[in-house]
Each structure stands twice: as C-alpha cells, then as structure tokens.
Design an enzyme around this catalytic site. Sequence first.
Site, mmCIF file in Angstrom:
data_model
loop_
_atom_site.group_PDB
_atom_site.id
_atom_site.type_symbol
_atom_site.label_atom_id
_atom_site.label_comp_id
_atom_site.label_asym_id
_atom_site.label_seq_id
_atom_site.Cartn_x
_atom_site.Cartn_y
_atom_site.Cartn_z
ATOM 1 N N TYR A 1 0.843 -1.198 0.000
ATOM 2 C CA TYR A 1 0.000 0.000 0.000
ATOM 3 C C TYR A 1 0.873 1.241 0.000
ATOM 4 O O TYR A 1 2.050 1.212 0.381
ATOM 5 C CB TYR A 1 -0.943 0.013 1.208
ATOM 6 C CG TYR A 1 -0.259 0.181 2.546
ATOM 7 C CD1 TYR A 1 -0.065 1.438 3.120
ATOM 8 C CD2 TYR A 1 0.199 -0.931 3.276
ATOM 9 C CE1 TYR A 1 0.556 1.586 4.354
ATOM 10 C CE2 TYR A 1 0.819 -0.788 4.503
ATOM 11 C CZ TYR A 1 0.996 0.469 5.036
ATOM 12 O OH TYR A 1 1.619 0.628 6.265
ATOM 13 N N CYS A 2 0.294 2.354 -0.452
ATOM 14 C CA CYS A 2 0.965 3.652 -0.411
ATOM 15 C C CYS A 2 -0.117 4.717 -0.238
ATOM 16 O O CYS A 2 -1.253 4.400 0.125
ATOM 17 C CB CYS A 2 1.809 3.894 -1.666
ATOM 18 S SG CYS A 2 0.885 3.797 -3.212
ATOM 19 N N THR A 3 0.187 5.969 -0.492
ATOM 20 C CA THR A 3 -0.771 7.053 -0.215
ATOM 21 C C THR A 3 -1.986 7.007 -1.127
ATOM 22 O O THR A 3 -3.122 6.983 -0.680
ATOM 23 C CB THR A 3 -0.083 8.430 -0.347
ATOM 24 O OG1 THR A 3 1.065 8.461 0.495
ATOM 25 C CG2 THR A 3 -1.039 9.540 0.057
ATOM 26 N N VAL B 1 -4.014 4.613 0.952
ATOM 27 C CA VAL B 1 -4.486 4.938 2.296
ATOM 28 C C VAL B 1 -5.594 5.996 2.236
ATOM 29 O O VAL B 1 -6.519 5.988 3.047
ATOM 30 C CB VAL B 1 -3.318 5.449 3.167
ATOM 31 C CG1 VAL B 1 -3.802 5.782 4.572
ATOM 32 C CG2 VAL B 1 -2.207 4.407 3.230
#
Length: 377
Positions: free
Chosen positions: A194-196, A223
């Site tokens: 996952y990332c932003t 996120v």
Amino acid sequence: MRDYVQRTPFPPSKDYITLSFYQFRPIAEEDLIKIQYYFLTDLRAMDIVGRIYVSTEGINAQISCPKDRVEHFKEYYATHWSIFDKIRFNPAMSEGRAFKKLHVRIKKQLVSDGIDNSTFDLYNEPTYLTPEEWHNELTSHSKPLILIDMRNHYESTIGHFENSIRPDVTTFKENIDAMLEICKGKEDQDIYMYCTGGIRCTRSGALLKSNGFKSVKMLQGGVTAYGKYIQEKRESAKKSGISDGNGAEEVKSIYKGKNFTFDKRLGEPITDEVLAKCHTCGAPCDSYCNCSNMACNLLMISCPTCLEKHEGTCGSTSCVDMVKELNAKQKQIDKNHPGLIGMKARPGIKPYHEHRLRVRPLVVMEMRKSKPSSRVQ
C-alpha cells in the site's frame, strides 16, 4: 464544452474538495506540451488548483476543486480526456483548499525509481483490492502477511497499517530496493502493498509481477481511499443508530494514525491514535510542519508549545534569530505593503540541508550537538 469552460467566468469559491488520480498509459512525447497547455488553460478557468504531472508514462495528479464544480470537472474530464479511460477520482477525507496554485509539469517519470521501463512491463499491473476487500482480506488472515508499506519513513512514522513492514527509507528508489529484498525467494506467496494514493504500488507491483511473482495485491486508491471508506462506515453506523445498540457493527480501522499528504495539510487523521513524538521535546504529537526559516526548511514534527517557543522554527539558534529579526523588520513596514504577502525567512542562500537530511530532523539535531560552532547551532 472546452469553449464554454474557457469563456465562462466562475464566481470565487471558498469550499474545495481535494481529489487525486493517476493512470499509467503510453503518451507520445510530442503530445505532452499540448496536454500541459490545455490543463493549465481549462482548469485555471474553473478555479482549480493543485499539482499535475504528465509524462510518456501517463498522468499523476492531486488537485483541489471547488466543491460546487466537481461534477462539472468530471464531465469536462470525460469529454476531453478519454485517453485516460481508467481514471478513478480519489477524494480526500477532509475538505478544503490544499494547494495555492495550479502547476502542470512534464516529467521523465511519474514516480522516480531509477529503473528503466524497458526492463519490465509497466502495464502488468497487480491485483487491485477495494478498501472493503483489502480490509476483509487483512482481517481474515490468522498468520502474518507480507504487507509492505511503500512510503517513505516520515510518512509511515505518523500512521500505518497494523503489522506492516515499514522500510526506513527516504526515497521511492530506496523502497523499491527494500521491497525486492523483502520479497526475495517468495515468488509463490501473496504479497500485499500500500501507499498514499496507489501510484507507487502500481509501478512496484508491475515490477514484481514482471519478475515472476504470482500474487501481488495492492490497496486500490491507497491509504486515502481506505480512510474515506472508514469515514463513510462511521457515518453510516451513526445514521443507523449504532450508538443506541442498533444497526450493524462499526468497522474498526486497521490503519492507525494519520495519512501523510504531499500538500499544505501534511496529513489527515484516520484514527485518533498518535504514533509519533515531537522532534524537539518528545511529547506525543503527529503534526508535521516545515521550519519557518526556509533556508533550513526541516520537515519536522512539532507540538504547539515548541512551535510557539521557537518562532515556528526547528529550534536552532540561527533559525530562531533569523525569524525574530525578520519579524521585527516586518513590524516596521506598513501592513498593506505588497512585499509582505507570503514573506518568510528566506535569506537567499543555498539551503542548509540536502533532501535526505531535511526529512530526518533528529539526525540534523544530533549533528548540531556535535558541532556547536557551526552556522546552524
């Protein structure tokens, strides 16, 4: 519609919604300037601000759009930008204008990792899990997962998913190296990342799949999307009367703390947990800011008490003195003087610190202790 957009004066807007979106798809190099021109012309007419990157790889954007023009913008986008046919608009949890101006920049890579695109299939994308699917999969496993946070250390410091692997890295390139090391020899296992907003995972996931990894899954929308999902579940639970013991059980967030954002907000809360500490005094705090001396510009976590005590700086003697001197000079100037607009402590010299240090304030502070006679004390 483009003529209508460019010729129709819109009244100033106070209420904004921040949207992020991206897509990898091939674009001819000669078309980039045209895309840049039309985005600047059309979106400025709609009073949209933000940051848009275009390259031969595709598009990556974060914009703040007037709330009453969001549907108008989506209609415009669908009409004129059908080349980006897989765009998903990802709204932020909080409302407000997150950018001052509109910038559209042509880049060599949408996210820089130093890897030649010819060495892997950029469009061999990982499996996208919606926030709900992501939540259900992660909460249903009894054994630890290979769950990789593809963000930098200063992002994961203030918030992250439970039981995630959070490499201590400063750049995306470093995180790619860390990811390859973490996943080494695990080609047949499930890899979650996952990332932003999702773009870093789309690229790194494609790299893994191109190198023989069979099951690579990522959080669709990152996120930001998960935070919105949790927010909507909370609101739905309240409306259904869960506080009175009725309705479905409220979804408990498996992400703790804040989601770091690359705009003036520097983060939006998903849960109330405070995972970090003030870099100056050590008190619980997860609010980022930059040292108000722009020649220093440390990205630091600072509590309200320390911000007030140190004039909004990192606390070094030179930074505090410089800001105090500038503030004293500003008081002698007429408050309506145009030169005061946006004025900060910028002495016009080369920044004290390179990027790798500007995002590691504790390292800089330790360096200062060992060199009390240096310019930055």
